[in-house]
Enzyme design. Structure first.
Site, PDB file in Angstrom:
ATOM      1  N   ALA A  79      -7.003   4.281  10.501  1.00 15.86           N
ATOM      2  CA  ALA A  79      -8.240   4.470  11.260  1.00 15.86           C
ATOM      3  C   ALA A  79      -8.754   3.145  11.804  1.00 15.86           C
ATOM      4  O   ALA A  79      -9.265   3.072  12.924  1.00 15.86           O
ATOM      5  CB  ALA A  79      -9.303   5.130  10.377  1.00 15.86           C
ATOM      6  N   PHE A  80      -8.626   2.084  11.031  1.00 16.14           N
ATOM      7  CA  PHE A  80      -9.054   0.753  11.482  1.00 16.14           C
ATOM      8  C   PHE A  80      -8.200   0.288  12.657  1.00 16.14           C
ATOM      9  O   PHE A  80      -8.709  -0.246  13.645  1.00 16.14           O
ATOM     10  CB  PHE A  80      -8.967  -0.229  10.316  1.00 16.14           C
ATOM     11  CG  PHE A  80      -9.221  -1.656  10.691  1.00 16.14           C
ATOM     12  CD1 PHE A  80     -10.509  -2.106  10.913  1.00 16.14           C
ATOM     13  CD2 PHE A  80      -8.177  -2.558  10.824  1.00 16.14           C
ATOM     14  CE1 PHE A  80     -10.761  -3.421  11.261  1.00 16.14           C
ATOM     15  CE2 PHE A  80      -8.409  -3.874  11.180  1.00 16.14           C
ATOM     16  CZ  PHE A  80      -9.706  -4.312  11.399  1.00 16.14           C
ATOM     17  N   SER A  81      -6.882   0.493  12.553  1.00 16.43           N
ATOM     18  CA  SER A  81      -5.982   0.097  13.638  1.00 16.43           C
ATOM     19  C   SER A  81      -6.295   0.850  14.925  1.00 16.43           C
ATOM     20  O   SER A  81      -6.061   0.337  16.019  1.00 16.43           O
ATOM     21  CB  SER A  81      -4.527   0.349  13.228  1.00 16.43           C
ATOM     22  OG  SER A  81      -4.188  -0.405  12.077  1.00 16.43           O
ATOM     23  N   ASP A  88       0.815  -1.212   0.000  1.00 12.92           N
ATOM     24  CA  ASP A  88       0.000   0.000   0.000  1.00 12.92           C
ATOM     25  C   ASP A  88       0.851   1.264   0.000  1.00 12.92           C
ATOM     26  O   ASP A  88       0.451   2.290  -0.558  1.00 12.92           O
ATOM     27  CB  ASP A  88      -0.927   0.004   1.222  1.00 12.92           C
ATOM     28  CG  ASP A  88      -2.138  -0.903   1.023  1.00 12.92           C
ATOM     29  OD1 ASP A  88      -2.349  -1.364  -0.109  1.00 12.92           O
ATOM     30  OD2 ASP A  88      -2.867  -1.136   2.002  1.00 12.92           O
ATOM     31  N   GLY A  89       2.038   1.210   0.621  1.00 13.36           N
ATOM     32  CA  GLY A  89       2.921   2.378   0.607  1.00 13.36           C
ATOM     33  C   GLY A  89       3.329   2.759  -0.804  1.00 13.36           C
ATOM     34  O   GLY A  89       3.354   3.938  -1.165  1.00 13.36           O
TER      35      GLY A  89
END
Length: 315
Positions: free
Chosen positions: A195-197, A77-78
Site C-alpha cells: 500500500a505504501f509503494s 518480511d516474506g
C-alpha cells in the site's frame, strides 16, 4: 517424593534455507538456544537442509507452531509472513530477525541475534496483536474462495495489456467505479508494504482501520481512503469487462477472479501476534527503516534543555 520433570521450553525456528547467510544464522541461533536449554523445532524440509542436532522435527506444517512458546524467523518480511501462517491458528507470537532489505515486520537485525536469544530465554519480550483481514470471493451468489491477510489483499489485472474495471462499495453503498491496474486493501501493519509503494498513507499499528488504495486508477476521485475497522469493503469486477483479475493475499495466496465476481474484505476475527524485544516507538522504527533525515535535529530535547536552564536561572 520426586517432583515431575517440567515440560521443556520449545521454540520454532523458521528460515530461508536457500540463502547461505540464513543457514549460517540459523546454525548460530540453534547453538545459542540449545546452550540455554531450549528445544529447537524445525520444519521438516528446513531440518533436512540445515542438518542440525539436536532438533525436534515438525512433519506437519499445520501443527508446527503447536506447543511452542515462540517462533523465531530468520529472514525478511516474506519469511515472517510465511511464519504468520503457521502461528496464527495457535496464537503463537512471531519474532523476526531481519536478513532481508527493509524488513519492516522484523524486530531485530542479524548483529542483534545474541541479545534476541537472551530476551527469548528471559521471556522479557512483549507481544502485540495485529489485526488481520478476512477475504471472500463470491460468484453467482456462492462463495468460491476465502482466505485472510496480515498485510494486504490486492485485486489486480491478470493481463498486462488490459485494464481492470471495478466497482467499489463501502458498507454496502457504492463509492466509485474505476478503470485501474487494481486495488489494494491493507491493514495498518500493511500500510508500510504494498500500500505504501502504491502511494497510500502510513498508519501507526495502534490505529485500528482499513486502507483502500487504487492502483493507477483512471478517474478524478482515486485517492487512498481510510475506513473504520468495522467497515466492509467490496470490490466487484464489472461483468461487462471480459478480462480476469487476480486476488493476492500477502503476496502468498492467490486465486483468479472472473468478471462479475465480488471480493469482500473485512476485519478478521483472528489476529497475528508479534513479539517485541525493543521499546522503540514506531516513529523511531520508521526513521531507522527508511533512513529518514533527522541526524542533528534536537527538537524536543533542545526545547526541554532551554526550559530547564530557564527554570534554574529563575531560582
Amino acid at each position: 517424593m520426586v517432583e515431575p520433570a517440567s515440560e521443556p521450553r520449545r521454540v520454532l525456528v523458521v528460515t530461508h534455507t536457500g540463502r547461505d547467510q540464513a543457514v549460517e544464522v540459523a546454525r548460530e541461533a540453534h547453538r545459542l538456544l540449545t546452550d540455554a536449554g531450549l528445544v529447537v523445532r524445525l520444519l521438516a524440509e528446513e531440518a533436512e537442509a540445515l542438518k542440525l542436532d539436536p532438533v525436534e522435527i515438525a512433519d506437519d506444517p499445520e501443527k508446527a507452531a503447536q506447543d511452542v512458546e515462540l517462533i523465531i524467523v530468520l529472514g525478511g518480511d516474506g519469511s515472517i509472513l510465511r511464519a504468520a501462517e503457521l502461528a496464527r491458528p495457535h496464537a503463537t507470537p512471531v519474532l523476526g530477525v531481519n536478513l532481508g532489505h527493509v524488513g519492516f515486520l522484523a524486530e531485530a537485525e542479524r548483529d542483534d541475534l545474541g541479545r534476541i536469544v537472551e530476551v527469548v530465554v528471559g521471556r522479557s519480550y512483549t507481544v502485540e496483536e495485529r489485526m488481520t483481514l478476512a477475504v471472500d470471493v463470491w460468484y453467482d451468489g456462492e462463495r468460491i474462495f476465502d482466505t485472510w491477510a496480515l498485510n494486504e489483499a490486492s485485486v489486480e489485472k491478470a493481463a498486462r495489456e488490459k485494464m481492470l474495471e471495478v466497482m467499489v462499495e463501502v458498507d454496502g453503498r457504492p463509492l466509485s467505479r474505476w478503470g485501474c491496474d487494481g486495488v489494494v486493501v491493507a491493514t495498518p501493519t500493511g500500510s508500510t508494504a504494498y500500500a505504501f509503494s502504491a502511494g497510500g498513507p502510513i498508519v501507526w499499528p495502534e490505529v485500528e482501520a482499513i486502507l483502500l488504495v487504487p492502483l493507477s486508477a483512471h478517474a478524478l476521485f482515486s485517492r487512498p481512503i481510510v475506513v473504520a475497522p468495522t467497515s466492509e469493503l467490496s470490490i466487484e469486477l464489472v461483468a461487462a469487462w471480459h478480462g480476469r483479475g487476480v486476488l493476492w493475499c500477502d503476496g502468498r495466496r492467490m486465486v483468479e477472479v472472473p468478471p462479475g465476481a465480488r471480493i469482500t474484505v473485512r476485519r478478521g476475527k483472528t489476529p497475528v501476534r508479534l513479539a517485541r524485544a525493543h521499546e522503540a516507538s514506531f516513529t523511531d522504527r520508521l526513521v531507522a527503516k527508511f533512513d529518514l533525515p533527522v541526524l542533528g535535529w534536537r527538537g524536543a530535547a533542545e526545547l526541554n534543555h532551554r526550559r530547564n536552564r530557564s527554570a534554574q536561572e529563575e531560582t
